[in-house]
Design a protein around this motif. Structure first.
Motif, PDB file in Angstrom:
ATOM      1  N   PHE A 158      31.012  -3.206 -73.015  1.00 41.56           N
ATOM      2  CA  PHE A 158      31.274  -2.870 -71.152  1.00 41.56           C
ATOM      3  C   PHE A 158      30.417  -4.751 -70.838  1.00 41.56           C
ATOM      4  CE2 PHE A 158      29.966   1.186 -71.051  1.00 41.56           C
ATOM      5  CZ  PHE A 158      30.979   1.732 -71.607  1.00 41.56           C
ATOM      6  N   TYR A 159      32.316  -5.751 -69.656  1.00 42.05           N
ATOM      7  CA  TYR A 159      31.589  -6.900 -69.468  1.00 42.05           C
ATOM      8  C   TYR A 159      31.979  -6.275 -67.945  1.00 42.05           C
ATOM      9  CZ  TYR A 159      32.783  -8.285 -74.005  1.00 42.05           C
ATOM     10  OH  TYR A 159      32.836  -8.797 -74.892  1.00 42.05           O
ATOM     11  N   ASP A 160      31.427  -6.736 -66.657  1.00 44.70           N
ATOM     12  CA  ASP A 160      30.445  -7.191 -65.547  1.00 44.70           C
ATOM     13  C   ASP A 160      32.256  -7.038 -64.736  1.00 44.70           C
ATOM     14  OD1 ASP A 160      30.238  -6.954 -63.101  1.00 44.70           O
ATOM     15  OD2 ASP A 160      28.041  -7.940 -62.946  1.00 44.70           O
ATOM     16  N   ALA A 161      32.901  -6.351 -63.939  1.00 47.95           N
ATOM     17  CA  ALA A 161      33.667  -6.122 -63.133  1.00 47.95           C
ATOM     18  C   ALA A 161      33.949  -6.996 -61.785  1.00 47.95           C
ATOM     19  CB  ALA A 161      34.403  -4.705 -63.001  1.00 47.95           C
ATOM     20  N   GLY A 162      32.731  -6.923 -61.774  1.00 52.80           N
ATOM     21  CA  GLY A 162      31.833  -6.879 -59.687  1.00 52.80           C
ATOM     22  C   GLY A 162      32.754  -6.650 -58.841  1.00 52.80           C
ATOM     23  N   HIS A 182      42.855  -3.358 -80.231  1.00 54.08           N
ATOM     24  CA  HIS A 182      42.302  -3.752 -78.827  1.00 54.08           C
ATOM     25  C   HIS A 182      42.859  -3.427 -77.138  1.00 54.08           C
ATOM     26  CE1 HIS A 182      41.093  -7.117 -82.284  1.00 54.08           C
ATOM     27  NE2 HIS A 182      40.627  -6.398 -81.983  1.00 54.08           N
ATOM     28  N   LEU A 183      42.292  -2.594 -76.930  1.00 54.83           N
ATOM     29  CA  LEU A 183      42.636  -1.597 -75.605  1.00 54.83           C
ATOM     30  C   LEU A 183      41.395  -2.344 -74.133  1.00 54.83           C
ATOM     31  CD1 LEU A 183      43.853   1.132 -75.320  1.00 54.83           C
ATOM     32  CD2 LEU A 183      42.229   0.883 -73.238  1.00 54.83           C
ATOM     33  N   GLY A 184      41.620  -4.064 -73.240  1.00 57.63           N
ATOM     34  CA  GLY A 184      41.657  -3.679 -72.155  1.00 57.63           C
ATOM     35  C   GLY A 184      41.292  -2.434 -70.963  1.00 57.63           C
ATOM     36  N   PHE A 185      40.806  -1.702 -70.348  1.00 57.05           N
ATOM     37  CA  PHE A 185      40.780  -1.305 -69.231  1.00 57.05           C
ATOM     38  C   PHE A 185      39.758  -1.857 -67.895  1.00 57.05           C
ATOM     39  CE2 PHE A 185      39.141   2.903 -66.689  1.00 57.05           C
ATOM     40  CZ  PHE A 185      39.970   2.826 -66.037  1.00 57.05           C
ATOM     41  N   SER A 186      40.582  -2.327 -66.739  1.00 56.30           N
ATOM     42  CA  SER A 186      39.924  -3.312 -65.389  1.00 56.30           C
ATOM     43  C   SER A 186      39.008  -2.318 -64.747  1.00 56.30           C
ATOM     44  CB  SER A 186      41.124  -3.518 -64.679  1.00 56.30           C
ATOM     45  OG  SER A 186      41.430  -2.539 -64.453  1.00 56.30           O
ATOM     46  N   GLY A 187      39.288  -1.249 -65.184  1.00 54.73           N
ATOM     47  CA  GLY A 187      38.792   0.177 -64.324  1.00 54.73           C
ATOM     48  C   GLY A 187      38.853  -1.004 -62.264  1.00 54.73           C
ATOM     49  N   ASP A 188      38.249  -0.605 -61.601  1.00 49.88           N
ATOM     50  CA  ASP A 188      38.795  -1.591 -60.401  1.00 49.88           C
ATOM     51  C   ASP A 188      37.768  -2.820 -60.252  1.00 49.88           C
ATOM     52  OD1 ASP A 188      39.243   0.620 -59.625  1.00 49.88           O
ATOM     53  OD2 ASP A 188      38.301   1.203 -58.184  1.00 49.88           O
ATOM     54  N   LEU A 189      38.672  -4.377 -60.034  1.00 48.74           N
ATOM     55  CA  LEU A 189      38.443  -5.512 -60.853  1.00 48.74           C
ATOM     56  C   LEU A 189      37.964  -6.311 -59.362  1.00 48.74           C
ATOM     57  CD1 LEU A 189      38.572  -7.572 -62.800  1.00 48.74           C
ATOM     58  CD2 LEU A 189      40.838  -8.279 -61.659  1.00 48.74           C
ATOM     59  N   GLY A 190      36.942  -6.394 -59.439  1.00 50.26           N
ATOM     60  CA  GLY A 190      36.306  -7.515 -58.001  1.00 50.26           C
ATOM     61  C   GLY A 190      36.555  -8.664 -58.368  1.00 50.26           C
ATOM     62  N   ARG A 191      36.078  -8.962 -56.920  1.00 51.13           N
ATOM     63  CA  ARG A 191      36.633 -10.428 -56.598  1.00 51.13           C
ATOM     64  C   ARG A 191      35.411 -11.400 -56.313  1.00 51.13           C
ATOM     65  NH1 ARG A 191      38.369 -10.201 -50.523  1.00 51.13           N
ATOM     66  NH2 ARG A 191      39.652 -11.894 -50.738  1.00 51.13           N
ATOM     67  N   PRO A 192      36.021 -12.636 -57.067  1.00 48.65           N
ATOM     68  CA  PRO A 192      35.670 -13.543 -56.932  1.00 48.65           C
ATOM     69  C   PRO A 192      34.948 -14.127 -55.319  1.00 48.65           C
ATOM     70  CG  PRO A 192      37.448 -13.878 -58.238  1.00 48.65           C
ATOM     71  CD  PRO A 192      37.379 -12.822 -57.085  1.00 48.65           C
ATOM     72  N   ASN A 193      33.567 -14.547 -56.139  1.00 48.48           N
ATOM     73  CA  ASN A 193      32.706 -14.818 -54.784  1.00 48.48           C
ATOM     74  C   ASN A 193      32.628 -14.175 -53.284  1.00 48.48           C
ATOM     75  OD1 ASN A 193      33.014 -17.789 -55.339  1.00 48.48           O
ATOM     76  ND2 ASN A 193      35.166 -17.675 -54.192  1.00 48.48           N
ATOM     77  N   LEU A 194      32.691 -12.269 -53.798  1.00 50.26           N
ATOM     78  CA  LEU A 194      31.659 -11.747 -52.960  1.00 50.26           C
ATOM     79  C   LEU A 194      30.707 -11.474 -53.338  1.00 50.26           C
ATOM     80  CD1 LEU A 194      33.524  -8.475 -53.949  1.00 50.26           C
ATOM     81  CD2 LEU A 194      34.138  -9.261 -51.771  1.00 50.26           C
ATOM     82  N   ILE A 196      26.476 -10.874 -53.755  1.00 49.37           N
ATOM     83  CA  ILE A 196      25.522  -9.880 -54.271  1.00 49.37           C
ATOM     84  C   ILE A 196      25.467  -9.940 -55.645  1.00 49.37           C
ATOM     85  CG2 ILE A 196      24.000  -7.265 -54.455  1.00 49.37           C
ATOM     86  CD1 ILE A 196      24.848  -6.740 -52.144  1.00 49.37           C
ATOM     87  N   LEU A 197      27.047  -9.662 -56.198  1.00 45.88           N
ATOM     88  CA  LEU A 197      27.388  -9.598 -57.289  1.00 45.88           C
ATOM     89  C   LEU A 197      27.803  -9.924 -58.099  1.00 45.88           C
ATOM     90  CD1 LEU A 197      29.334  -5.129 -56.546  1.00 45.88           C
ATOM     91  CD2 LEU A 197      26.693  -5.907 -57.358  1.00 45.88           C
ATOM     92  N   ARG A 198      27.754 -10.443 -59.350  1.00 46.88           N
ATOM     93  CA  ARG A 198      28.881 -11.804 -60.430  1.00 46.88           C
ATOM     94  C   ARG A 198      30.226 -11.875 -59.977  1.00 46.88           C
ATOM     95  NH1 ARG A 198      24.058 -10.387 -64.593  1.00 46.88           N
ATOM     96  NH2 ARG A 198      26.117  -8.430 -65.403  1.00 46.88           N
ATOM     97  N   ASP A 199      30.740 -12.533 -60.464  1.00 50.67           N
ATOM     98  CA  ASP A 199      32.448 -12.720 -60.591  1.00 50.67           C
ATOM     99  C   ASP A 199      32.416 -11.607 -62.099  1.00 50.67           C
ATOM    100  OD1 ASP A 199      32.222 -14.359 -58.246  1.00 50.67           O
ATOM    101  OD2 ASP A 199      32.319 -16.164 -58.800  1.00 50.67           O
ATOM    102  N   PRO A 200      33.571 -11.251 -61.615  1.00 49.98           N
ATOM    103  CA  PRO A 200      34.608 -10.396 -62.747  1.00 49.98           C
ATOM    104  C   PRO A 200      33.778 -11.417 -64.229  1.00 49.98           C
ATOM    105  CG  PRO A 200      35.896 -10.383 -61.109  1.00 49.98           C
ATOM    106  CD  PRO A 200      35.219 -11.478 -60.375  1.00 49.98           C
ATOM    107  N   GLU A 201      34.058 -10.579 -64.674  1.00 51.43           N
ATOM    108  CA  GLU A 201      33.382 -11.416 -66.534  1.00 51.43           C
ATOM    109  C   GLU A 201      35.517 -11.455 -66.947  1.00 51.43           C
ATOM    110  OE1 GLU A 201      28.848 -11.328 -66.902  1.00 51.43           O
ATOM    111  OE2 GLU A 201      30.670  -9.575 -68.371  1.00 51.43           O
TER     112      GLU A 201
END
Length: 465
Positions: A158-162, A182-194, A196-201
């Protein structure tokens, strides 16, 4: 190996993707479809494309109900495997799935009262509290960046989606016939500079990328401007003695707004107005946020060091009790009322809208995505009259849409993230979790930037890999 796209295929809600390998059958997400109620009930009640007893495990990207909310139905129908997700997502689901069960039971009880009078067949809730509690026993929490072997041939990282607390981009390694996919699934991808949360990794290179596309054809206001815009709305409310009514998702958006208000009032004490968070789920979710500062960005952690509680300040009141919620009808503006649901379909927000929507002094502030046919979407689209609890109301209050708080990446941000993937390794992109108009725009955008094999799968479509 096969991928079958079952939910969030050419629509935004109900995230669910079925993957079959030689040895395992599993789901990426198991969310509730939200839309027209009769259609939603049927889609959520019957999985159709598979037998829940045949699912070996579930990988969950994050806790939002359109990604996690149908897990209890899966369990109710015979699923016995584990649910793998991050620790923060597990903790949020602990409260959200129980709340969802309560809503299922309450809504069916309300509808059945009417149907009984008309001698119509009665509905059953999708699931009840016992189903939700049984589901929670199956959760296994995993840290970000830790490669976890689910089977000898399938591992997940798991990588942080932000996007929200605990949200993840899912990175899968699947070995089949001596070959590793190798398969990637974004889930819901966040935004940079939001806030509280870290930016998407950034994730390692993938062969196949399943990407959300909620705002594939739109660009948002800059999140760095969100506090300034919110401050201007507060000043307007003070001038006009307005009630600001905010339909807000209990998890994520409510905490972001409260955090922004805290920062605004710290800078301008004289502009501080009463703030009410009227949602039992939001109150409980905020407690989970307090437990997971490891998910916060540097700015939020610095703010915490200066202020003991980023989600609490003078004149902020968390409302749990129904009687206290009703008392908010009698208070005068200026004030700020945040209540769920974010799409204004259920919950206490409906009562606040019914009591305030016809007053031209008031402000209805929309700060999140609203699916087609929802009340919030109708307000965004500028309808002058809407139905609440079956009764017509004139929309006299001012409706303001503030998409700078959106937790979904916009078109440019989705493109920028996709550009971090290795084009040489990438064999195919699948666009999910978006309305078809948005997906068509984003598909063309990706193709124009050198990506190939970009597909928009239909519900039920199977891809052989």
């Amino acid at each position: 190996m096969q991928i079958q796209f079952i939910g969030a295929a050419q629509t935004v809600t109900g995230s669910m993707h079925l993957i079959k390998t030689n040895e395992s059958t599993f789901l990426l997400d198991c969310g509730l479809y939200q839309g027209k109620r009769k259609e939603a009930y049927e889609l959520n009640r019957t999985f159709g494309y598979f037998n829940p007893k045949e699912i070996d495990f579930v990988i969950l990207s994050h806790a939002h109900i359109d990604h996690s909310g149908n897990l209890p139905t899966l369990v109710k129908n015979g699923f016995e495997g584990n649910i793998y997700t991050t620790f923060a997502t597990r903790d949020l689901c602990t409260i959200m799935l129980q709340d969802s069960a309560h809503i299922q039971e309450r809504d069916v009880e309300f509808v059945n009262k009417k149907r009984k009078k008309l001698n119509k067949n009665l509905f059953e809730p999708l699931y009840v509290l016992d189903d939700a509690l049984e589901t929670l026993k199956k959760f296994i929490g995993i840290n970000y960046h830790f490669e976890f072997k689910i089977t000898p041939n399938i591992s997940v990282t798991f990588y942080d989606a932000g996007h929200i607390l605990g949200s993840s981009i899912v990175y899968l390694k699947i070995k089949e016939n001596e070959k590793i996919y190798h398969l990637g699934f974004s889930g819901d991808l966040g935004r940079p500079n939001l806030p509280i949360l870290r930016d998407p990794e950034i994730i390692p290179s993938v062969d196949y990328w399943i990407s959300e596309s909620t705002y594939g054809g739109k660009t948002h206001q800059n999140p760095l401007d969100s506090e300034k815009q919110l401050e201007e709305i507060i000043l307007k409310a003070i001038k006009n003695k307005s009630k600001i009514i905010v339909p807000a998702f209990s998890v994520g958006r409510t905490q972001e707004i409260v955090y922004a208000l805290h920062r605004i009032f710290d800078r301008n004490e004289k502009d501080r107005i009463p703030v009410y968070v009227d949602s039992p789920l939001a109150v409980n979710a905020t407690e989970v946020f307090r437990l997971h500062p490891e998910c916060f960005d540097n700015e939020a952690n610095e703010f915490i060091h200066k202020n003991e509680d980023p989600f609490g300040f003078n004149k902020l009141i968390y409302v749990k009790n129904v009687d206290d919620s009703k008392k908010l009808n009698d208070i005068s503006g200026p004030c700020f009322i945040l209540s769920s649901s974010g799409m204004a379909e259920t919950g206490r927000i409906l009562h606040h809208l019914a009591n305030n929507i016809e007053n031209p002094n008031n402000i209805i502030l929309i700060v999140g995505y609203a699916a087609e046919n929802t009340l919030a979407r109708k307000l965004i689209d500028g309808q002058k009259q809407v139905n609440i609890f079956g009764d017509p109301y004139n929309v006299n209050a001012e409706v303001i849409v503030l998409d700078s708080f959106s937790a979904h990446a916009d078109s440019d941000e989705l493109l920028n993230y996709t550009n971090t993937l290795d084009k040489k390794s990438l064999k195919k992109i699948f666009l999910v979790h978006g309305e078809i108009e948005q997906q068509n725009i984003f598909q063309k955008k990706l193709l124009s930037h050198g990506f190939q094999n970009v597909e928009i799968p239909k519900r039920g479509q199977i891809e052989n890999i």
